[in-house]
Scaffold this motif. Structure first.
Motif, short mmCIF file in Angstrom:
data_model
loop_
_atom_site.label_atom_id
_atom_site.label_comp_id
_atom_site.label_asym_id
_atom_site.label_seq_id
_atom_site.Cartn_x
_atom_site.Cartn_y
_atom_site.Cartn_z
N LYS A 116 0.81 -1.22 0.00
CA LYS A 116 0.00 0.00 0.00
C LYS A 116 0.85 1.27 0.00
CE LYS A 116 -4.08 -2.06 2.13
NZ LYS A 116 -5.06 -2.00 3.24
N ASP A 117 2.15 1.08 0.06
CA ASP A 117 3.06 2.22 -0.02
C ASP A 117 3.38 2.45 -1.49
OD1 ASP A 117 5.09 4.07 0.01
OD2 ASP A 117 6.28 3.08 1.54
N PRO A 137 -7.98 -7.82 -3.37
CA PRO A 137 -9.00 -6.81 -3.69
C PRO A 137 -8.57 -5.40 -3.31
CG PRO A 137 -9.70 -8.19 -1.84
CD PRO A 137 -8.51 -8.84 -2.44
N GLU A 138 -7.74 -5.28 -2.27
CA GLU A 138 -7.29 -3.94 -1.88
C GLU A 138 -6.39 -3.32 -2.95
OE1 GLU A 138 -4.22 -6.85 -0.43
OE2 GLU A 138 -6.41 -6.76 -0.60
N LEU A 139 -5.62 -4.17 -3.65
CA LEU A 139 -4.78 -3.67 -4.74
C LEU A 139 -5.63 -3.32 -5.96
CD1 LEU A 139 -1.64 -6.01 -4.55
CD2 LEU A 139 -2.18 -3.92 -3.27
N THR A 140 -6.66 -4.11 -6.21
CA THR A 140 -7.60 -3.79 -7.29
C THR A 140 -8.22 -2.42 -7.05
OG1 THR A 140 -8.11 -6.12 -7.69
CG2 THR A 140 -9.73 -4.50 -8.45
N ASP A 141 -8.62 -2.16 -5.81
CA ASP A 141 -9.23 -0.87 -5.48
C ASP A 141 -8.27 0.29 -5.74
OD1 ASP A 141 -11.54 -2.14 -4.74
OD2 ASP A 141 -11.12 -2.11 -2.58
N MET A 164 3.78 -0.24 -9.30
CA MET A 164 4.23 -1.31 -8.41
C MET A 164 3.08 -2.25 -8.08
SD MET A 164 3.82 -2.19 -4.95
CE MET A 164 3.48 -0.64 -4.12
N VAL A 165 1.90 -1.69 -7.85
CA VAL A 165 0.72 -2.49 -7.50
C VAL A 165 0.34 -3.40 -8.68
CG1 VAL A 165 -1.72 -2.38 -6.88
CG2 VAL A 165 -0.09 -0.77 -5.86
N ALA A 166 0.34 -2.82 -9.88
CA ALA A 166 0.00 -3.61 -11.07
C ALA A 166 0.99 -4.74 -11.29
CB ALA A 166 -0.05 -2.70 -12.30
N LEU A 167 2.28 -4.43 -11.18
CA LEU A 167 3.30 -5.46 -11.38
C LEU A 167 3.21 -6.55 -10.32
CD1 LEU A 167 6.20 -3.06 -12.34
CD2 LEU A 167 5.25 -4.84 -13.82
N LEU A 168 2.83 -6.17 -9.10
CA LEU A 168 2.68 -7.16 -8.04
C LEU A 168 1.53 -8.11 -8.35
CD1 LEU A 168 3.82 -8.06 -5.32
CD2 LEU A 168 2.28 -6.45 -4.19
#
Length: 337
Positions: free
Chosen positions: A99-100, A121-125, A107-111
């Motif tokens: 979340k950082d 779901p938290e990364l999707t949001d 970074m979120v997409a690559l993860l």
């Protein structure tokens, strides 16, 4: 799947013919043992560098932990020995820092792309909230204005990256469809690619969402851009091959290898093995990729730090590209890009 237009089929045939003439029948082609040894060395390099990163940093980075997980998951699915305890530690650390987004939302997409079977779901949001009113996503950090490819390439790459990430989980189908519909106008403004990565992301996006003709076009353009030494350069028009572009190109080409790309793949693999360092990593000249001037003596630390980032980034993608040579032996879950 639609048949490729006659012009595309002719173009790819001519590319394959010219490659065969350029390389010659005696050009070295790595065997499985050589490829396996290269992957094992590179995985060890990434492990060591990731340990240092986790000790010294407090964020994933767009260029470190996601690519580390991606390379290790790809290797594990193909039968390479990955320490389960170590891998679990990498996963736990990465998600605890997910979340950082100081390094950029990419970074979120690559993860998500690195771990497509892990619901998040938290990364999707986070991704959905980052979509701009015009349907695009704003590039950040190294993926934005630090590179020579320009803002249009950067926007298109980030937008396709986020949409691919949204598409990793079947439960997010409605969310993905809505985001893609919103992004239609932004993605329709494509210009000639200024980086190999742009062609790779266009090809991966078309492979997932269509049209199939766009996959063939991206592959044909990649084959055209391969250097006589077998490698690719990140920025279109650069003469020196690098590990980042070569790994990315091999990744796309090996999603569906065929007679038009087999020779190019073999020579791309050979380039990577011939340029791999003894420690398993690859050197990279970031001045060919980054437009930031770090030549002044007082910027020596900035040059060193940025070179370290790109060394890991390029080495991770080189690993991902090399490991595609091996068949998947582990049952797959969600579709990967």
């Amino acid at each position: 799947m639609k048949a490729h237009p006659p012009t595309v089929r002719l173009f790819t045939f001519l590319l394959a013919l010219s490659a065969a003439i350029a390389y010659g029948d005696e050009a070295p082609k790595p065997d499985d043992a050589q490829l396996r040894a290269g992957v094992v060395r590179s995985l060890a390099f990434l492990d060591k560098e990731a340990d240092t990163w986790m000790d010294e940093k407090s964020c994933n980075g767009c260029h470190h932990m996601p690519e580390l997980l991606w390379s290790h998951r790809e290797a594990k699915r193909r039968g390479f020995a990955i320490d389960p305890k170590m891998f679990a530690e990498f996963v736990d650390w990465s998600y605890s820092h997910s979340k950082d987004t100081r390094a950029g939302l990419e970074m979120v997409a690559l993860l998500k792309l690195a771990m497509p079977d892990k619901p998040a779901p938290e990364l999707t949001d986070l991704i959905v909230k980052g979509q701009q009113p015009d349907g695009s996503w704003k590039p950040a950090g190294q993926l934005a204005n630090m590179q020579r490819r320009g803002p249009h390439d950067a926007m298109g790459n980030s937008t396709r990256l986020f949409l691919l990430a949204l598409g990793t989980q079947p439960a997010d189908q409605a969310t993905t469809d809505a985001a893609r519909a919103k992004a239609t106008a932004a993605l329709a403004k494509d210009e000639p690619a200024k980086s190999v990565e742009t062609l790779v992301y266009r090809g991966l996006y078309a492979q997932r969402f269509g049209p199939s003709d766009d996959v063939a076009t991206a592959r044909a353009e990649l084959l055209k851009l391969q250097h006589p030494d077998g490698g690719w350069s990140y920025i279109v028009g650069q003469e020196a091959s690098d590990s980042l572009a070569t790994g990315e190109a091999l990744y796309l080409l090996q999603q569906a290898p065929d007679t038009t790309s087999a020779e190019a793949i073999a020579h791309g693999q050979a380039w990577l093995l011939n340029h791999q360092r003894a420690d398993g990593g690859w050197d990279i000249d970031i001045t060919k990729i980054s437009k930031t001037d770090r030549s002044a003596p007082e910027k020596a630390k900035s040059l060193k730090d940025a070179t370290g980032i790109y060394t890991f980034w390029g080495s991770a993608w080189a690993t991902i590209g090399l490991v595609q040579a091996f068949p998947i032996t582990e049952a797959a879950g969600s579709t990967t890009p």
